[in-house]
Every structure is written in C-alpha cells, then in structure tokens.
Design a protein around this motif. Structure first.
Motif, PDB file in Angstrom:
ATOM      1  N   PHE A   5       6.511 -10.003 -12.327  1.00 29.14           N
ATOM      2  CA  PHE A   5       6.908  -9.508 -13.653  1.00 29.14           C
ATOM      3  C   PHE A   5       5.960  -8.389 -14.077  1.00 29.14           C
ATOM      4  O   PHE A   5       6.365  -7.389 -14.645  1.00 29.14           O
ATOM      5  CB  PHE A   5       6.875 -10.671 -14.650  1.00 29.14           C
ATOM      6  N   GLY A   6       4.696  -8.553 -13.744  1.00 31.40           N
ATOM      7  CA  GLY A   6       3.686  -7.559 -14.103  1.00 31.40           C
ATOM      8  C   GLY A   6       3.708  -6.325 -13.214  1.00 31.40           C
ATOM      9  O   GLY A   6       2.922  -5.405 -13.422  1.00 31.40           O
ATOM     10  N   ALA A  28       2.409 -18.196 -10.368  1.00 29.26           N
ATOM     11  CA  ALA A  28       1.569 -17.007 -10.514  1.00 29.26           C
ATOM     12  C   ALA A  28       2.224 -15.794  -9.865  1.00 29.26           C
ATOM     13  O   ALA A  28       2.135 -14.668 -10.380  1.00 29.26           O
ATOM     14  CB  ALA A  28       0.200 -17.266  -9.891  1.00 29.26           C
ATOM     15  N   HIS A  82       0.831  -1.198   0.000  1.00 23.75           N
ATOM     16  CA  HIS A  82       0.000   0.000   0.000  1.00 23.75           C
ATOM     17  C   HIS A  82       0.872   1.257   0.000  1.00 23.75           C
ATOM     18  O   HIS A  82       0.617   2.203  -0.737  1.00 23.75           O
ATOM     19  CB  HIS A  82      -0.894  -0.031   1.241  1.00 23.75           C
ATOM     20  N   PHE A  94      -0.252  -9.004  -4.573  1.00 17.59           N
ATOM     21  CA  PHE A  94      -0.721 -10.277  -5.112  1.00 17.59           C
ATOM     22  C   PHE A  94      -0.236 -11.365  -4.179  1.00 17.59           C
ATOM     23  O   PHE A  94       0.953 -11.456  -3.867  1.00 17.59           O
ATOM     24  CB  PHE A  94      -0.150 -10.501  -6.518  1.00 17.59           C
ATOM     25  N   ARG A 118      -4.994  -8.832  -4.218  1.00 18.09           N
ATOM     26  CA  ARG A 118      -5.559  -9.860  -5.091  1.00 18.09           C
ATOM     27  C   ARG A 118      -5.021 -11.203  -4.639  1.00 18.09           C
ATOM     28  O   ARG A 118      -3.822 -11.436  -4.699  1.00 18.09           O
ATOM     29  CB  ARG A 118      -5.190  -9.590  -6.547  1.00 18.09           C
ATOM     30  N   ILE A 135       5.389 -15.264  -9.651  1.00 14.63           N
ATOM     31  CA  ILE A 135       6.433 -14.831 -10.584  1.00 14.63           C
ATOM     32  C   ILE A 135       5.814 -13.971 -11.690  1.00 14.63           C
ATOM     33  O   ILE A 135       6.311 -12.898 -12.026  1.00 14.63           O
ATOM     34  CB  ILE A 135       7.173 -16.054 -11.174  1.00 14.63           C
ATOM     35  N   GLY A 136       4.689 -14.458 -12.228  1.00 13.42           N
ATOM     36  CA  GLY A 136       4.005 -13.681 -13.264  1.00 13.42           C
ATOM     37  C   GLY A 136       3.566 -12.322 -12.748  1.00 13.42           C
ATOM     38  O   GLY A 136       3.729 -11.302 -13.424  1.00 13.42           O
ATOM     39  N   ALA A 137       3.029 -12.309 -11.539  1.00  9.80           N
ATOM     40  CA  ALA A 137       2.534 -11.052 -10.971  1.00  9.80           C
ATOM     41  C   ALA A 137       3.682 -10.087 -10.699  1.00  9.80           C
ATOM     42  O   ALA A 137       3.552  -8.880 -10.916  1.00  9.80           O
ATOM     43  CB  ALA A 137       1.756 -11.336  -9.688  1.00  9.80           C
ATOM     44  N   ALA A 158       3.443  -6.210  -9.632  1.00 10.70           N
ATOM     45  CA  ALA A 158       2.793  -6.239  -8.321  1.00 10.70           C
ATOM     46  C   ALA A 158       3.823  -6.527  -7.232  1.00 10.70           C
ATOM     47  O   ALA A 158       4.905  -7.041  -7.509  1.00 10.70           O
ATOM     48  CB  ALA A 158       1.711  -7.308  -8.302  1.00 10.70           C
ATOM     49  N   VAL A 197      11.384  -3.689 -15.215  1.00 16.66           N
ATOM     50  CA  VAL A 197      10.660  -3.071 -16.326  1.00 16.66           C
ATOM     51  C   VAL A 197       9.308  -3.747 -16.453  1.00 16.66           C
ATOM     52  O   VAL A 197       9.214  -4.967 -16.411  1.00 16.66           O
ATOM     53  CB  VAL A 197      11.440  -3.255 -17.648  1.00 16.66           C
ATOM     54  N   LEU A 198       8.274  -2.951 -16.585  1.00 18.12           N
ATOM     55  CA  LEU A 198       6.945  -3.537 -16.677  1.00 18.12           C
ATOM     56  C   LEU A 198       6.575  -3.838 -18.116  1.00 18.12           C
ATOM     57  O   LEU A 198       6.763  -2.994 -18.995  1.00 18.12           O
ATOM     58  CB  LEU A 198       5.917  -2.594 -16.081  1.00 18.12           C
TER      59      LEU A 198
END
Ligand SMILES: Cc1ncc(C[n+]2csc(CCOP(=O)(O)OP(=O)(O)O)c2C)c(N)n1
Ligand code: SF4
Ligand SMILES: [Mg+2]
Lengths: 513, 629
Positions: free
Chosen positions: B315-316, B309, B264, B271, B296, B311-313, B318, B463-464
């Motif tokens: 990378f995205g 997931a 926050h 995530f 989330r 790892i994916g988040a 979060a 980097v997003l």
C-alpha cells in the motif's frame, strides 16, 4: 502545503460515508474528538492513514477522510508496521477493539509495542464483542454475563494498560469516551509522541454492555472513582480533592489528606521514569478498590523501529556503496565460456568480491556443523587431542621402582598393564600420599598391585572430548587412561593437559575450514 | 534455464563421446566432516573446467544428532556432465564415506560396480557400533558388488600436515576433508589450483591454515597418483554450453537476486516480510544481507504478521513479498484474500516442503498446489507462477512481480526446498537486458476512483498514501466497483467476483505460450511443473534416443494456464503428469480438460523423481519403441 494544513477544519476529516454505529454508542465521541484534534496537529491530511482490524470500532477508517485500510480481525498492527517501514513519513493510527487487539491480535499488539514503531494505537475498550453481538471479551471481568457466558464469565480479564507496559510500550495512556476534553488532550499527546503510542479508551457499548464504565463517567461518582494523572503532581482525587494515593511498602493505599497526612506523603506521578514499575503500579489501581487512573501512565523515548531499519540501509550503502546489480550477480566465482565452437579453454574469473555477500561464506556452508569451539567439544573424538603416551608398568613392579620412574620422568601416574598389554590399573601420586606416606613400609618390598586403583575408568580414542571433561569434573579424576578398542593404553588424559587444551580454545584463532 | 523455451534440435549430437559423459559423486560424513564444503568446492571446480553441474546438499534430519550415528550423516551430491544436465543425478556412482554411518546411510543408493572410498581410520569399533554394524563391512564380502577403496585418510592427512607449524589439533582435524577433496580431484581429473586460490583468498594472512589445507589437498591428489590401488580415473568432457559468463546459483540465491533485481530496476524499495521456516528462512537471510540495495527485511512475529506487513508495505508503494512454506501459507490465507480484495500488488513465495502438518521440513514435495489454488475462503483467484530450475527462480520471481504490478493482485511464487538448495550454472545476464517493470502511481485527482479499472488489464490504480486529493479507503468487505464503497448489493458482489475472475483470466494474454519439446503431436506428452523439470527432461530425452516418440512440456504458469495449453494437450493421446504429490495438477487438468486422458504419476517420499523411474513409466505407457524416423 503549510497553508493548506493550517486551514484544515474538522469538516475536512469527515468522509462521505454514513456513520453506522448504534445511536448512543461511545464510538461517536471518539470519532468526533479525533476529527476535532487532527486539524490542530499540523499534519497534512494526505499524510494520515487510519488502519483498523474488524469490529464495530474498526469501521472508523471509513468515516475519516484520510487514507485508510480496513483490514482483517486483529492484524491492523502488522499492516501498519509494514506501511511505516515502507514509508516512515506517514502518520499512522491503528484503530482497534478489545477483542481485536487483546484476543485475536494479542500477539501483534505485544510485538508492535516492543518494536516501538512510530504510530498510534487507539483501543476502543467496551469490554464486549460488539460487532458479533455481545459475547464476553478479554477485558470483561469474571462473572460478566453475556450471550456466550449466560452464567457469568469464568475467565480472568486482561488489564490493557498492564499488558502494554509489560510489552515495553513507550507511551501508555487511558481516557474515557464521555470526558471529551480529556480524550482530546490524550489524543494530541499520543500523536506527538515519537514511538508507539498506546491509548485505551473506555468506550460504552450501550447495546451489549451498557454502563460498563459508569463508575468513570457518572457525574456523581466519577471524581471519587477515577484519578486524573498529572505529570510531576501528587496523585490526588475526590470531589473535594481530599484523597490521595500513598505507597506502603510495595502496595498503594488510599489515604485522606489531613490528620498528619500531607501532599508530600503522596505518590507523585512521573510519566518519564525509565523503569516501568511506577506506571505498572498505577495500572493496578482498579475499580472498586482504588480510583482508576486516567491520563498518561508512561511516556519515554526509545529508538524507533522503522528509523533503525532505514538507518541500517543507509549504513550499508555507506559501507559497501549503493547496490549494483551487475556486481551482485558476479559476487562469487565466475567462469567464461568463450565464443566459437573451437574455443578450448574456459577462463576462470576470480572476481575481487564486492562486500555484498550473496554467496554465503564457505564456513557457513554446512549449517548443521557445530558452531562454536565449545560445541565442537561434544563431537570431536579424543583421538584429535595431542595426548602424551602413558608410561606402562606391570603390577609386580615395586613401589620403590615406580616412585623412581615417576620422579625421573616427572609423571603424575603410571598405568598398570597385564601381560597382554591390557589396562588393569592406575598408580598415581595420590596413592602414595594416601596409602604409603607416614607408614613404616619398605617400598622395595611391596608391589604397586596392592596400592593401585584397579580397573580404572578409561575412555576410548573415539569417545568425544566432552565425555572426558565430563568425567573429570564429575568425579574429580586427575588422570584418565585412553585405550584402543582392545583396551590397550594409547594415551593419558591429565587434568593439566585438558586445562591447556580448553585454554587454547579461547585464545586460538579457530579457523573453521 | 535458457533451454526451457528452446526447441531441442539435432539429437545426434548427444552421444558421441568416448569418455564418460557424466558422473554423480556423493560426499558423506558427519556434520562436522565438511561434506557440504568439499562438495561445493568440487562443483565449482568442475564448473570452471567446463562441465555442467547440478548439486544437492542433504542435511541430516536431526539437528545436532550425535557424531558417528546415522541421523548425523550429512551429504552432498554433485552431478558433473558434458551435456547440459538438469538433476543432481539419480544414483551416485562414487561414494566418499568418511565413517561407517555415512557408508551405511548411503550405500544402498550406489549401483552395482559403484566405487566406495572409505576413511578406514574412522571404522573403529565404536563408530561401527554407533552405525549399527556388528562387524567391519570393509572387511567382509558384504560390499563385493562395489569397488571398495580403503584409505587411512586421517593418518595420511596428519602426516601431510605434520610439517606445518602453529596448527592446533582441532584445526588439523577440521582440514582432513581436503585430503578427500584432493583425492577426488585426481580421480576425476580436475585441477587443484582453483581450490588453492580459494584457500589463499579465504585465509589471507593465516599462512599456517593455507599451508595445512593445501598440503593435505595435494597429498590427497598425489595419493591417487602414486597408489597402485587407484587404477580408476575418469575424464568428464566439457559441456557444450552457450558462450557467456557463468556462475553457480542456488534457487535461494536466484530468488533473492531476482526480487532485488525486480525492485531495483523499477526504482523501488524491496520489502520482504517473513517468519523463519524451513526451507524459506534462507531467502530472508539472503535478503537481509543486501540492505545496500534498499532492501528492508522484516522478521515478523508470525506468518500472518509477515503478510500483514507486506500488505502495508505494498500500500505504501514498495515492491513487497513474503516467503514461507505450506504451514505458513495456511496461516496467511486470510491475509492473502485481504490483498486480493484490496487489489494490492505483492508476491507470496511458497517454498514447499513435505506435508501435511509439520511433515518433513527438510524434504521436498509439490503438494501445496491445490492449497495455493483454492486454500482460501470464497472464490479467490490468485495467479500462480512456478520456477522449473534453480536459476529459473530468478526469472520467475521477476515474472511474479511483473504480473502483480500489472494486475494489481497478489501473486504466488510456488517453488520448493529442492530448488532452493540445488545449484546449477547460471549464465549471468546483463542487468540492462532485463525488462524493467513499469510502475505508475496515479496522482491526478480528476475523475479518480480507487477501483477505477484499466480497460485492458482490469487493474485499479496504485495510489500512494501521501498523494494529496486522492485519499481513499480500502478494505476486505464486499464493495461497489469504482468507488470501493462497502456494499452487500447482490449485483455488486456478483460483478466484483466476475471482475476478479476475468482479471486473472486476462493474464493469459500477457504470458508466453506454452512450449513443447519434441514431436508436436503423438501418443504421449509428459507434462510437469516445478522441480521435476530436470528429471522429466532427462528421461524424455533418454527415451527419444531409444526411439520412443514422446514429448515434454513444463508449466511455469499454473494460474492461469498458458492460452495454448488446451490445444497442446489435445494433440496427444495421453498426458503423463509426474508430480511429487498425490495428483494435484492432474486433478486441475481433469477438471479443465475433461476429455483428455490424464495419467497421473505420483510419489511423496520426500525425494525427487529419478530419471529412471520416469523413463520406466514412459516405456510402460508406450510399450516397445516405434522408431520415429
Ligand atoms: C478471523 C475472524 N474471526 C472472527 C471474526 C468475527 N468477529 C468480528 S468482530 C469480532 C469481535 C470484535 O470485538 P472487538 O474487537 O472488541 O470490537 P467491537 O465490535 O467491540 O468494537 C469478531 C469475533 C472475524 N471477523 N474474523
Ligand atoms: S454494538 Fe455496541 S459497540 Fe457496536 S456500534 Fe452498537 S453500541 Fe457501538
Ligand atoms: Mg469490543
């Protein structure tokens, strides 16, 4: 951005990495079609992410000049799911092989399909483990000879399309590496679909499983051995388009048009059917008994996983307001220790709790406690019931007196006790009907001793209520005496009382304090 | 947890009190008896009157074990004290036993002279049989070492609520624990008002339930006052604690709140991906309730998926974390290495439990340290932090995120089931005083390389995806530094291994130095980590009051160690290392500081250390006390 998107060409998607598949590998064709189709999709390149597992096919992201992740064997779908939840705006492709997503990653494939994450899965099915140099895979048919199955595989193979349908996939399609036009069409459809798109592409591994799909690729046979699915059209195939699929009972059959068989007798394809039975039936058309369908088996709408997660977040903000850390920290009883050494009193602060419930409800405090009223039955002792005190008589009471007592007190039965007050029998209305009614008996002369049920089943106050209900339902008992540890009657559980009690469970506001 | 870095000052302030300083009390009964609830309520009230508290629930080993049997016993121990305390207490001095099974399961923990309050109404022949008693233990002289107080609690309770109309039998039965609570309040001289207020708030609009509960609570309290038998009443003085606003917090709550705070404050989505497993599930549930904080949660199909997931988040973009315990860490190890190779910031929480294999899910242990340190293929340096107390989970999980983001690395938060379920007072911080983790996402394509390194931290840019011109690919294959291109070149591989090791080592420059409590040098340092903090600190304090020269230090950073650890260790002749495992930190210390005398002190019984066990061990090593002054 829009300008940039429009001017994208195939070349924009070619990365600087040298492509390292074996010459002649079917993977090249798929890469080429992907790079051809994407510029037409109106998506900015930086919005695209290719995520793969491990295998020859999974090298794919390195060759795409987009964002990409080359993950670990079988797990690409999980990484893609997390990425989509974190950023639903991205366009994500999962590139996988038959070993990658039907063997080691089988579990994840099922769950990503079931959840309907908005992404596209492209399964390169070569019916072999390519990268590890030629072991049989979950899609290799029984009998396939490979390095790890020199005498032929003894395993039943998977049908990727059937698996996807069983996993509740909303978009399921198949194409083949050599039919580039068809593949391009399917890739586009998959990209456009909202939800998980599952595309199986028959891909030739010319090194370890050459010709596995030749029935679907060789010019001289493919028209007779495959059928192109077209939405709303009857299923017709063959070089001369003279054959079709008709449904006979629950089974498909191949028929030749003419001789009384017309197009209207054929199964018409409908990819939008909510019930997956139609698509499943088509997925079971396998070589060599049937023409193998290529095209879209199923394309339906269902809520999208990550969108629902985001919506819940929005809903939570609407309901409770945007999260405030200070309120979160104080979302329970607090107390203040005042400044200064002689501050005597500790002030207690009962915050008006914000709805955020970081502190679990007190009724959840005991996670092992029985949860529902009915479960509670299994545990609560009979002593917690409000049972009437039984009317007890001795065995030498005359039947006439007994009947009088029952009538005057409106009782269904009497308990019979010995001199020490211990339970010896039960005398119930039923006994009168069965053993007395209609016979010429002087009720004042005989005692209940001869008519009562001796040593009846009784329960202790400490036994669970569940046991009581169980006995009543099992044996049809209308009355069960309840006794103390010394077998002195202390209560009488009647069918009526229990009905009232169980009824109360449903209407009561049960407060688990 | 403020104490951890604070030098202990005047020791003379400690034992001045004439009333008792502390007492531990255990409530025990059937799962349905509400021991957890009244224990918690007792703890809250004690905190409100100014005692320090520490609590530990003890759930039955078997879910849905039959009522009245030993496996069905549920308990809740709380320790109240006038000084700051760090453990829920070794042995309870008071046992409230709601039935024979509860007595049998707990009586051996009671010291001689301890008090047993027994609900005689439940000591029926049937219940005695279920608990395996041949005869009523309350009647014979088997309990003559204790002070037994017999209370026909159910009967008294029913009388107390008889006047309340509209209660079902079941409701009445469920309220009886408040009689026990009222009685306990009298014995320990605490007010019943906070509980009455709680009931009024909780059951607003259900007057008969409030009335019933309050009536029996008061009846229990008055029973103590009026009954002759009860000539035992204790006063526990207020604890001297730093001024401020306090609340009780469990490790589970502190971990969840800490993660939310980290995300926050950084303006990030949190995530959390997890597959249910004891004792980690509670954190997932805690976070799932905080969706209005842009949290989330993802309940994955297994632990591998959960970390995939995450790892994916990450990378995205979060703030992403996963939580599990040892068996789940085993499943995650391959994906942990992927995160290491991709150099993505994320947090892996291991709430340890008894192992190996399924082990003892509800019991605590510290036996995953080496698993977290080494349990992966290849050389895999992953930072590890470890909280010392329930409220410290808040600080340390924020630290885990800080290190992850600064280092662009997965970080392990190594906690355990005991910390998760224990509670202690927490001085509520001002969110503004908590440092914000600064996050930078590169957007400049000029000179960009995916593995371009920050010269100080050696971390690569975050980097997003979605950033134009910075498209790049990450993967788990061997690679060239800078470009990240796949490479099996011998020098590239060696270089990357060196970078990963050095990147971890440099974290030591950005974490606090290790603190020591007690003498700066001497014969003995007790060095612990994780949930043993309370017991170690209490034992060391006790021994120093008895004139022993002994110091204590508690590691919250396990990989890398604080920079000054070697220097600290070398100032003591012997390092006693108590651990709830077979000697894992000891092994690491012996490897890293081979000349140091390390004395491992281990047990794996599913139970925390007792203060007395540690005190005895210290005495054994040091012999007779030398009076330091
Ligand atoms: C955990 C793990 N197990 C095994 C492997 C070895 N492995 C790499 S690729 C592969 C099979 C790939 O087959 P498939 O998914 O069909 O891809 P293809 O190479 O045929 O495209 C295997 C077993 C691995 N990389 N990781
Ligand atoms: S081994 Fe087979 S699948 Fe792999 S690159 Fe070569 S031809 Fe293609
Ligand atoms: Mg394959």
């Amino acid at each position: 951005m829009a300008d940039a998107i429009e001017t994208l060409t195939r070349k924009d998607f070619v990365s600087d990495q040298e492509v390292r598949w074996c010459p002649g590998c079917g993977d090249y064709a798929i890469l080429a079609q992907m790079q051809r189709v994407l510029p037409e999709m109106g998506i900015a390149r930086e919005e695209m992410v290719f995520i793969s597992g491990i295998g020859c096919s999974s090298r794919f992201p390195y060759y795409m000049n987009t964002y990409g992740l080359h993950t670990i064997h079988g797990r690409a779908a999980t990484v893609a799911t997390g990425l989509k939840v974190a950023n639903p705006d991205l366009h994500v492709w999962v590139i996988t092989g038959d070993g990658d997503s039907l063997s080691i990653g089988g579990n994840h494939l099922l769950h990503v399909l079931r959840r309907n994450v908005n992404l596209n899965i492209i399964l390169f099915n070569n019916a072999i483990y390519g990268l590890t140099k030629g072991q049989y895979s979950p899609t290799s048919p029984p009998g396939t000879r490979t390095y790890s199955s020199p005498m032929g595989s003894v395993e039943q193979d998977f049908n990727a399309i059937s698996v996807a349908l069983a996993a509740e996939a909303t978009f399921v399609a198949r194409s083949v590496d050599r039919n580039t036009k068809h593949m391009a069409e399917i890739l586009k459809r998959a990209t456009e679909h909202r939800g998980t798109s599952f595309v199986e592409i028959y891909q030739n591994c010319n090194i370890y499983n050459d010709g596995a799909w030749s029935f679907a690729t060789e010019a001289n046979v493919k028209d007779d051995q495959t059928v192109i699915l077209e939405h709303g059209q009857p299923i017709i195939f063959g070089k001369d388009r003279d054959k079709g699929i008709r449904i006979n009972g629950l089974a498909p059959e191949v028929v030749t048009l003419g001789n009384g068989v017309s197009e209207s007798d054929l199964l018409a394809h409908d990819e939008t059917l909510d019930n997956p039975a139609h698509a499943y039936l088509l997925s079971r058309l396998t070589h060599p008994d049937y023409p193998v369908p290529l095209g879209v088996f199923r394309c339906v709408e269902r809520p999208i996983y990550e969108e629902q997660i985001i919506a819940q977040g929005r809903q939570a903000v609407e309901d409770r307001g945007a999260g405030d850390l200070n309120a979160l920290y104080h979302a329970t009883d607090t107390w203040i220790v005042p400044e200064g050494p002689d501050a005597e009193t500790v002030q207690e602060v009962h915050e008006e709790l914000p709805t955020s419930n970081i502190i679990p409800d007190i009724e959840q405090e005991d996670p092992m406690a029985p949860r529902t009223a009915l479960q509670q039955l299994l545990y609560d002792p009979i002593s917690s019931l409000d049972l009437p005190v039984p009317e007890c008589v001795s065995a030498d009471t005359s039947v006439a007196d007994a009947v009088e007592t029952m009538r005057s007190k409106n009782l269904g039965c009497l308990l019979v006790v010995n001199k020490r007050g211990l339970l010896r029998g039960i005398f119930a209305q039923g006994d009168l009907f069965e053993k007395v009614a209609g016979r010429d008996i002087d009720l004042t002369k005989i005692t209940i001793d001869s008519l009562m049920t001796k040593d009846p089943t009784a329960l202790k106050t400490s036994d669970p209520i569940g046991h009581l209900l169980h006995l009543m339902s099992l044996h049809g008992f209308r009355h069960i005496p309840i006794v103390d540890p010394d077998e002195r009657p202390v209560g009488l559980a009647s069918f009526k009382v229990m009905l009232k009690f169980t009824g109360g469970l449903f209407s009561d506001d049960i407060s688990p304090n | 947890m403020a104490e951890i870095d604070i030098e202990e000052t005047a020791e003379s302030t400690l034992f001045e009190l004439s009333e008792i300083e502390s007492i531990a009390i255990r409530f025990a009964g059937d799962s349905g008896d509400g021991s957890q609830l009244i224990g918690k309520e007792f703890a809250n009230t004690s905190a409100i009157v100014g005692n320090d508290i520490s609590t530990l629930p003890d759930f039955p080993a078997e879910i849905r074990a039959p009522a009245g049997t030993l496996p069905g016993v549920s308990g809740f121990q709380i320790h109240i004290s006038s000084e700051d305390i760090y453990t829920p207490g070794d042995e309870p001095q008071v046992l409230v036993a709601m039935n024979p099974a509860a007595l049998k399961a707990n009586v051996n923990d009671l010291p001689d002279g301890g008090i047993i309050i027994a609900n005689t109404d439940n000591f029926t022949r049937n219940n005695l049989r279920k608990a395996g008693y041949d005869s009523d233990p309350l009647e014979g002289n088997g309990l003559s070492n204790y002070r037994v107080v017999k209370v026909p609690l159910t009967t008294l309770h029913k009388e107390a609520v008889a006047h309340v109309e509209g209660l079902t039998n079941r409701q009445i039965d469920m309220m009886k624990n408040f009689f026990a609570l009222g009685l306990s309040y009298w014995i320990f001289d605490r007010p019943i008002e906070p509980t009455i207020r709680m009931l009024e708030k909780k059951f607003q609009g259900k007057d008969e339930i409030i009335d019933g509960n309050v009536s029996t609570l008061k009846a229990g309290y008055n029973f103590g006052e009026t009954v002759e038998e009860f000539q035992i009443q204790y006063q526990v003085k207020k604890a001297v604690v730093a001024p401020g606003t306090y609340r009780a917090v469990t490790g589970t709550q502190a971990t969840a709140i800490g993660m939310v705070t980290a995300a926050h404050k950084a303006g990030k989505t949190l995530f959390y991906g997890s597959y249910p497993i004891t004792p980690a599930s509670a954190v997932l549930e805690e976070l799932a309730a905080l969706k209005n904080f842009d949290v989330r949660t993802f309940q994955a199909e297994d632990e591998i998926s959960a970390l995939g997931a995450v790892i994916g988040a990450a990378f995205g973009g979060a703030f992403a974390a996963t939580g599990t315990s040892g068996p789940g860490i085993a499943l995650k190890s391959e994906a942990m290495n992927l995160a290491l190779m991709m150099e993505l910031p994320l947090v892996i929480c291991n709430f340890q439990r008894g192992g190996p294999s399924t082990g003892m899910p509800t019991k605590t242990e510290q036996s995953d340290l080496l698993q977290c340190m080494f349990g992966r293929n290849g050389d895999s340096p992953i930072p590890i932090v470890s909280p010392a107390t329930p409220s410290d989970c808040f600080d340390m999980v924020i630290e885990a995120f800080r290190i992850a983001v600064e280092t662009m690395s997965p970080v392990i938060f190594l906690s355990d089931g005991y910390l998760n379920t224990s509670a202690e007072p927490w001085k509520i911080p001002d969110p503004d005083d908590i440092p914000t983790i600064s996050v930078e996402h590169r957007t400049d394509p000029e000179g960009f390389l995916p593995y371009l390194r920050d010269p100080k931290t050696l971390s690569r840019p975050w980097v997003l995806p979605g950033t134009p011109g910075l498209e790049h690919r990450l993967g788990g294959l061997g690679k060239e530094d800078g470009t990240g291109n796949v490479s099996y070149d011998p020098d590239d591989n060696q270089h990357m291994a060196n970078i990963r090791a050095e990147r971890l080592a440099r974290i030591a420059d950005r974490i606090p130095l290790q603190h020591v409590m007690g003498p700066k040098s001497g014969d003995l340092l007790v060095l612990g980590w994780g949930c043993t903090y309370g017991a170690i600190r209490s034992a060391v304090r006790r021994m120093r009051q008895q004139g022993y020269s002994v110091a204590a230090a508690h590691l919250r950073y396990l990989n890398p160690f604080p920079k000054n650890l070697g220097a600290i260790l070398s100032s003591y002749k012997t390092i006693l290392v108590p651990e709830l495992n077979m000697g894992q930190l000891s092994l690491l210390l012996q490897a890293k500081y081979p000349t140091q005398v390390i004395a491992p002190f281990n047990k794996v019984q599913g139970l925390p250390f007792k203060i007395s066990e540690l005190a005895d061990k210290i005495a054994e090593i040091l012999g007779a006390p030398k009076n330091a002054s």
